[in-house]
Motif scaffolding. Structure first.
Motif, PDB file in Angstrom:
ATOM      1  N   ILE A 141       5.163  15.940  25.410  1.00  0.00           N
ATOM      2  CA  ILE A 141       4.168  16.084  24.363  1.00  0.00           C
ATOM      3  C   ILE A 141       4.437  15.006  23.314  1.00  0.00           C
ATOM      4  O   ILE A 141       5.593  14.730  22.962  1.00  0.00           O
ATOM      5  CB  ILE A 141       4.195  17.495  23.735  1.00  0.00           C
ATOM      6  CG1 ILE A 141       3.129  17.639  22.648  1.00  0.00           C
ATOM      7  CG2 ILE A 141       5.549  17.846  23.199  1.00  0.00           C
ATOM      8  CD1 ILE A 141       2.982  19.059  22.132  1.00  0.00           C
ATOM      9  N   PHE A 142       3.371  14.368  22.879  1.00  0.00           N
ATOM     10  CA  PHE A 142       3.483  13.297  21.893  1.00  0.00           C
ATOM     11  C   PHE A 142       2.461  13.510  20.790  1.00  0.00           C
ATOM     12  O   PHE A 142       1.459  14.203  20.972  1.00  0.00           O
ATOM     13  CB  PHE A 142       3.234  11.927  22.541  1.00  0.00           C
ATOM     14  CG  PHE A 142       4.237  11.583  23.593  1.00  0.00           C
ATOM     15  CD1 PHE A 142       5.458  11.030  23.261  1.00  0.00           C
ATOM     16  CD2 PHE A 142       3.966  11.819  24.927  1.00  0.00           C
ATOM     17  CE1 PHE A 142       6.393  10.718  24.236  1.00  0.00           C
ATOM     18  CE2 PHE A 142       4.892  11.512  25.916  1.00  0.00           C
ATOM     19  CZ  PHE A 142       6.101  10.956  25.567  1.00  0.00           C
ATOM     20  N   GLN A 143       2.723  12.874  19.689  1.00  0.00           N
ATOM     21  CA  GLN A 143       1.799  12.897  18.561  1.00  0.00           C
ATOM     22  C   GLN A 143       1.822  11.510  17.939  1.00  0.00           C
ATOM     23  O   GLN A 143       2.881  10.883  17.845  1.00  0.00           O
ATOM     24  CB  GLN A 143       2.254  13.946  17.545  1.00  0.00           C
ATOM     25  CG  GLN A 143       1.277  14.197  16.432  1.00  0.00           C
ATOM     26  CD  GLN A 143       1.774  15.310  15.526  1.00  0.00           C
ATOM     27  OE1 GLN A 143       2.710  15.103  14.761  1.00  0.00           O
ATOM     28  NE2 GLN A 143       1.168  16.479  15.621  1.00  0.00           N
ATOM     29  N   HIS A 187       1.364   9.519  14.602  1.00  0.00           N
ATOM     30  CA  HIS A 187       1.249   9.615  13.156  1.00  0.00           C
ATOM     31  C   HIS A 187       0.577   8.338  12.668  1.00  0.00           C
ATOM     32  O   HIS A 187       1.013   7.239  13.021  1.00  0.00           O
ATOM     33  CB  HIS A 187       2.629   9.775  12.520  1.00  0.00           C
ATOM     34  CG  HIS A 187       3.201  11.137  12.717  1.00  0.00           C
ATOM     35  ND1 HIS A 187       3.641  11.918  11.693  1.00  0.00           N
ATOM     36  CD2 HIS A 187       3.373  11.882  13.836  1.00  0.00           C
ATOM     37  CE1 HIS A 187       4.077  13.068  12.159  1.00  0.00           C
ATOM     38  NE2 HIS A 187       3.924  13.062  13.461  1.00  0.00           N
ATOM     39  N   LYS A 208       5.408   9.719  18.265  1.00  0.00           N
ATOM     40  CA  LYS A 208       6.532  10.643  18.127  1.00  0.00           C
ATOM     41  C   LYS A 208       6.567  11.593  19.320  1.00  0.00           C
ATOM     42  O   LYS A 208       5.539  12.003  19.827  1.00  0.00           O
ATOM     43  CB  LYS A 208       6.422  11.429  16.831  1.00  0.00           C
ATOM     44  CG  LYS A 208       6.517  10.534  15.601  1.00  0.00           C
ATOM     45  CD  LYS A 208       6.509  11.341  14.327  1.00  0.00           C
ATOM     46  CE  LYS A 208       6.647  10.400  13.147  1.00  0.00           C
ATOM     47  NZ  LYS A 208       7.853  10.652  12.412  1.00  0.00           N
ATOM     48  N   GLU A 209       7.783  11.916  19.724  1.00  0.00           N
ATOM     49  CA  GLU A 209       7.998  12.870  20.802  1.00  0.00           C
ATOM     50  C   GLU A 209       7.994  14.269  20.205  1.00  0.00           C
ATOM     51  O   GLU A 209       8.670  14.543  19.217  1.00  0.00           O
ATOM     52  CB  GLU A 209       9.351  12.598  21.458  1.00  0.00           C
ATOM     53  CG  GLU A 209       9.787  13.669  22.430  1.00  0.00           C
ATOM     54  CD  GLU A 209      11.231  13.487  22.881  1.00  0.00           C
ATOM     55  OE1 GLU A 209      11.498  13.816  24.041  1.00  0.00           O
ATOM     56  OE2 GLU A 209      12.074  13.029  22.091  1.00  0.00           O
ATOM     57  N   GLY A 210       7.227  15.149  20.829  1.00  0.00           N
ATOM     58  CA  GLY A 210       7.212  16.535  20.392  1.00  0.00           C
ATOM     59  C   GLY A 210       8.263  17.341  21.131  1.00  0.00           C
ATOM     60  O   GLY A 210       8.393  17.251  22.346  1.00  0.00           O
ATOM     61  N   TYR A 217       7.686  23.523  16.636  1.00  0.00           N
ATOM     62  CA  TYR A 217       7.506  22.129  17.025  1.00  0.00           C
ATOM     63  C   TYR A 217       8.263  21.220  16.069  1.00  0.00           C
ATOM     64  O   TYR A 217       8.290  21.454  14.857  1.00  0.00           O
ATOM     65  CB  TYR A 217       6.021  21.747  16.988  1.00  0.00           C
ATOM     66  CG  TYR A 217       5.180  22.536  17.945  1.00  0.00           C
ATOM     67  CD1 TYR A 217       4.950  22.066  19.231  1.00  0.00           C
ATOM     68  CD2 TYR A 217       4.613  23.757  17.582  1.00  0.00           C
ATOM     69  CE1 TYR A 217       4.178  22.794  20.124  1.00  0.00           C
ATOM     70  CE2 TYR A 217       3.844  24.481  18.469  1.00  0.00           C
ATOM     71  CZ  TYR A 217       3.622  23.987  19.737  1.00  0.00           C
ATOM     72  OH  TYR A 217       2.862  24.712  20.617  1.00  0.00           O
ATOM     73  N   TYR A 265       8.770  16.809  15.656  1.00  0.00           N
ATOM     74  CA  TYR A 265       8.345  15.505  16.162  1.00  0.00           C
ATOM     75  C   TYR A 265       9.332  14.449  15.703  1.00  0.00           C
ATOM     76  O   TYR A 265       9.568  14.278  14.516  1.00  0.00           O
ATOM     77  CB  TYR A 265       6.927  15.178  15.686  1.00  0.00           C
ATOM     78  CG  TYR A 265       5.916  16.103  16.311  1.00  0.00           C
ATOM     79  CD1 TYR A 265       5.378  15.819  17.566  1.00  0.00           C
ATOM     80  CD2 TYR A 265       5.522  17.284  15.686  1.00  0.00           C
ATOM     81  CE1 TYR A 265       4.479  16.671  18.166  1.00  0.00           C
ATOM     82  CE2 TYR A 265       4.614  18.144  16.285  1.00  0.00           C
ATOM     83  CZ  TYR A 265       4.101  17.831  17.524  1.00  0.00           C
ATOM     84  OH  TYR A 265       3.215  18.687  18.117  1.00  0.00           O
TER      85      TYR A 265
END
Length: 141
Positions: free
Chosen positions: A73-75, A77, A91-93, A119, A121
């Protein structure tokens, strides 16, 4: 039909209501690890199915498959507004599951009512998938 466990495949092969489908060749089964295996070794017919070996369409129902696989899972920013043209930060979740309170008995089935996902990140580098970690599939290394 496939499953990861011998017991389920054995149950199907011995089930009287499925016997006619196995006997007619309309159905077959295999033990299959969706993370590690690259081919299906069909038990009843003895045929091996692998990439580019099937001429006719397959019927695939992936019931309960995706919830058992490992996922990333990534996000992203966004870049700060005062830096026009700058790229965002990937960012790695990291997900953990825990109770909202200290639990005296970790086997108490009532705990499930108090579970929450948490969670976090963390920044990652451009070579995120080039680092070899235990458990990584070779395609991701």
């Amino acid at each position: 039909m496939t499953d990861f466990t011998d017991e389920n495949v054995k149950f199907w092969r011995e089930h009287p209501q499925l016997k006619q489908y196995f006997d007619s060749g309309q159905m077959d089964c295999a033990i299959f690890d969706a993370v590690a295996d690259r081919q299906l070794n069909l038990i009843h017919s003895g045929v091996t199915l692998e990439m580019n070996s099937v001429k006719n369409p397959l019927c695939i129902v992936a019931n309960y498959l995706f919830d058992t696989l490992c996922h990333d899972i990534f996000q992203v920013h966004p870049a700060p507004p005062d830096q026009p043209g700058a790229l965002g930060q990937l960012k790695e979740g990291l997900v953990s599951v825990g109770s909202r309170q200290a639990e005296k008995d970790p086997l108490n089935p009532e705990i499930i009512k108090r579970l929450d996902n948490h969670y976090r990140y963390d920044d990652i580098t451009d070579d995120y998938y080039s680092d070899k970690e235990d458990g990584d599939h070779t395609d991701l290394q």
